[in-house]
Design a protein around this motif. Sequence first.
Motif, mmCIF file in Angstrom:
data_model
loop_
_atom_site.group_PDB
_atom_site.id
_atom_site.type_symbol
_atom_site.label_atom_id
_atom_site.label_comp_id
_atom_site.label_asym_id
_atom_site.label_seq_id
_atom_site.Cartn_x
_atom_site.Cartn_y
_atom_site.Cartn_z
ATOM 1 N N ILE A 128 0.780 -1.067 -0.243
ATOM 2 C CA ILE A 128 -0.353 -0.200 -0.100
ATOM 3 C C ILE A 128 0.461 1.117 0.261
ATOM 4 N N GLY A 129 2.043 1.370 0.321
ATOM 5 C CA GLY A 129 3.122 2.599 0.872
ATOM 6 C C GLY A 129 3.283 2.859 -0.494
ATOM 7 N N ALA A 130 4.045 1.305 -0.864
ATOM 8 C CA ALA A 130 4.641 1.908 -2.183
ATOM 9 C C ALA A 130 3.671 1.784 -3.366
ATOM 10 N N GLY A 131 2.667 1.323 -3.576
ATOM 11 C CA GLY A 131 1.336 2.264 -4.122
ATOM 12 C C GLY A 131 1.013 3.533 -3.852
ATOM 13 N N ALA A 132 1.022 3.813 -3.175
ATOM 14 C CA ALA A 132 0.898 5.570 -2.469
ATOM 15 C C ALA A 132 1.816 6.401 -3.105
ATOM 16 N N THR A 133 3.215 5.611 -3.389
ATOM 17 C CA THR A 133 4.361 6.524 -3.434
ATOM 18 C C THR A 133 4.217 6.936 -4.852
ATOM 19 N N ALA A 134 4.133 5.590 -5.676
ATOM 20 C CA ALA A 134 4.073 5.996 -6.836
ATOM 21 C C ALA A 134 2.857 6.227 -8.107
ATOM 22 N N GLN A 176 -6.346 23.683 -14.232
ATOM 23 C CA GLN A 176 -5.327 22.771 -14.141
ATOM 24 C C GLN A 176 -5.710 21.821 -12.973
ATOM 25 N N VAL A 177 -5.965 21.547 -12.725
ATOM 26 C CA VAL A 177 -5.552 20.474 -11.799
ATOM 27 C C VAL A 177 -6.498 19.552 -11.872
ATOM 28 N N ARG A 178 -8.222 20.010 -12.556
ATOM 29 C CA ARG A 178 -8.706 18.415 -12.887
ATOM 30 C C ARG A 178 -8.481 17.594 -13.427
ATOM 31 N N ALA A 179 -7.202 17.678 -14.337
ATOM 32 C CA ALA A 179 -6.800 16.342 -15.076
ATOM 33 C C ALA A 179 -6.605 15.196 -14.070
ATOM 34 N N TYR A 180 -6.073 15.984 -12.616
ATOM 35 C CA TYR A 180 -5.317 14.705 -11.314
ATOM 36 C C TYR A 180 -6.139 14.074 -10.672
ATOM 37 N N GLU A 181 -7.238 14.480 -11.275
ATOM 38 C CA GLU A 181 -8.767 13.981 -10.734
ATOM 39 C C GLU A 181 -8.179 12.491 -9.729
ATOM 40 N N PRO A 182 -8.491 11.606 -11.151
ATOM 41 C CA PRO A 182 -8.383 10.031 -10.732
ATOM 42 C C PRO A 182 -7.346 9.765 -10.372
ATOM 43 N N ALA A 183 -6.301 10.691 -10.315
ATOM 44 C CA ALA A 183 -5.160 9.562 -10.037
ATOM 45 C C ALA A 183 -5.207 9.890 -7.831
ATOM 46 N N LYS A 184 -5.949 11.380 -7.618
ATOM 47 C CA LYS A 184 -6.084 11.948 -6.151
ATOM 48 C C LYS A 184 -6.896 11.291 -5.755
ATOM 49 N N ARG A 185 -8.000 10.721 -5.984
ATOM 50 C CA ARG A 185 -9.012 9.488 -5.858
ATOM 51 C C ARG A 185 -8.688 8.451 -5.585
ATOM 52 N N LEU A 186 -7.796 7.997 -6.351
ATOM 53 C CA LEU A 186 -7.196 6.918 -6.459
ATOM 54 C C LEU A 186 -5.967 6.925 -5.224
ATOM 55 N N GLY A 187 -5.732 8.079 -4.681
ATOM 56 C CA GLY A 187 -4.759 7.924 -3.784
ATOM 57 C C GLY A 187 -5.361 7.869 -2.171
ATOM 58 N N ASN A 188 -6.107 8.879 -2.566
ATOM 59 C CA ASN A 188 -7.136 8.555 -1.283
ATOM 60 C C ASN A 188 -8.176 6.862 -0.310
ATOM 61 N N LYS A 189 -8.265 6.243 -1.720
ATOM 62 C CA LYS A 189 -8.294 5.093 -1.641
ATOM 63 C C LYS A 189 -7.489 4.119 -0.695
ATOM 64 N N LEU A 190 -5.993 4.888 -0.945
ATOM 65 C CA LEU A 190 -4.785 4.266 -0.538
ATOM 66 C C LEU A 190 -4.885 4.846 0.669
ATOM 67 N N THR A 191 -4.909 5.620 1.035
ATOM 68 C CA THR A 191 -4.666 6.409 2.017
ATOM 69 C C THR A 191 -5.691 5.993 2.931
ATOM 70 N N LYS A 192 -7.136 5.850 2.217
ATOM 71 C CA LYS A 192 -7.855 3.988 3.749
ATOM 72 C C LYS A 192 -7.539 2.819 4.007
ATOM 73 N N ALA A 193 -7.342 2.774 2.955
ATOM 74 C CA ALA A 193 -6.705 1.170 3.149
ATOM 75 C C ALA A 193 -5.702 1.258 3.813
ATOM 76 N N GLY A 194 -4.923 1.754 4.013
ATOM 77 C CA GLY A 194 -3.711 2.430 4.466
ATOM 78 C C GLY A 194 -4.194 1.783 6.132
#
Length: 277
Positions: A128-134, A176-194
């Motif tokens: 999970i940590g590796a995924g979140a970092t990547a 400008q930051v709208r394009a990053y939303e999918p990655a941010k949502r993934l990051g939030n999921k990984l944070t919850k899993a962590g």
Amino acid sequence: MFWFWFNQDGTIDTSGRTPYFTSGRNMHNSFLGINPGEGGGGGGYSFSGNSAGLMFNYFANGGSVDGLSFNKGYAIWSTMDDAKSNMYYDGDQMLSGDTGGISFHRAKFSSDFSQTMSNISWLANTLIGAGATANIPGTGAFRHNEIWHVTKTKGTSFVWQDRWRNPGAKYWRGQQVRAYEPAKRLGNKLTKAGGVLLAADIAMSGQIRPSHWINAAMLGASTTGVGSIVAGAWFVTDMGVGAINYMSGSGFTTLSDVIDQSDWGQRKTIEMYNGLY
């Protein structure tokens, strides 16, 4: 993993051999006979994770089995030092006080099942940590966060500048930051899993170690752009120390392990109950 093997009379074997044991078969936390069906005789205790490191360092630095005892899942021993106040073991409690220059230590021993659960927990948290970092670069945190924002035409804008509060600037930052939303949502999921895995590790170990507090802080920080960079840097440093120790022959001992195994880390560890590992 660190092992203690016992002789037939129950004393700890210090010969470096493991007599009377079948190769490839783990026999520990019990006393087994030389021949099938016999009770009594040799057996062993296995130590894993932080406890394995503690025991290995103790013996590698000249420690002996004198004064070593076992109590409710722990090995307990003492060393002489110059400290005036140390932690010492008394029944089920780790108490602080003047020990006259004697430091008392303990390390938990575990079964195959508990070792397996410990390995699974470590691997899951590491993945999970590796995924979140990547995932951090994909969130745009290095270019756009709460402190700085790289604009398309006017360089980098900082939060303390007047133009940061300009309504037009706020609008274009949002675009400008709208394009990053999918990655941010993934990051939030990984944070919850962590967070779930961290809670599970605490529950299964029965301990709250300093590394748990650090990881909890990193999980909280990762909900922000700058915080995710800090959390990623911690993960890389943590694993990097483990890799360096591994290459130097000290096993994959991460910075978290170093902190937990230190005298300070042992004093700050909260023992809630006798967990699985």
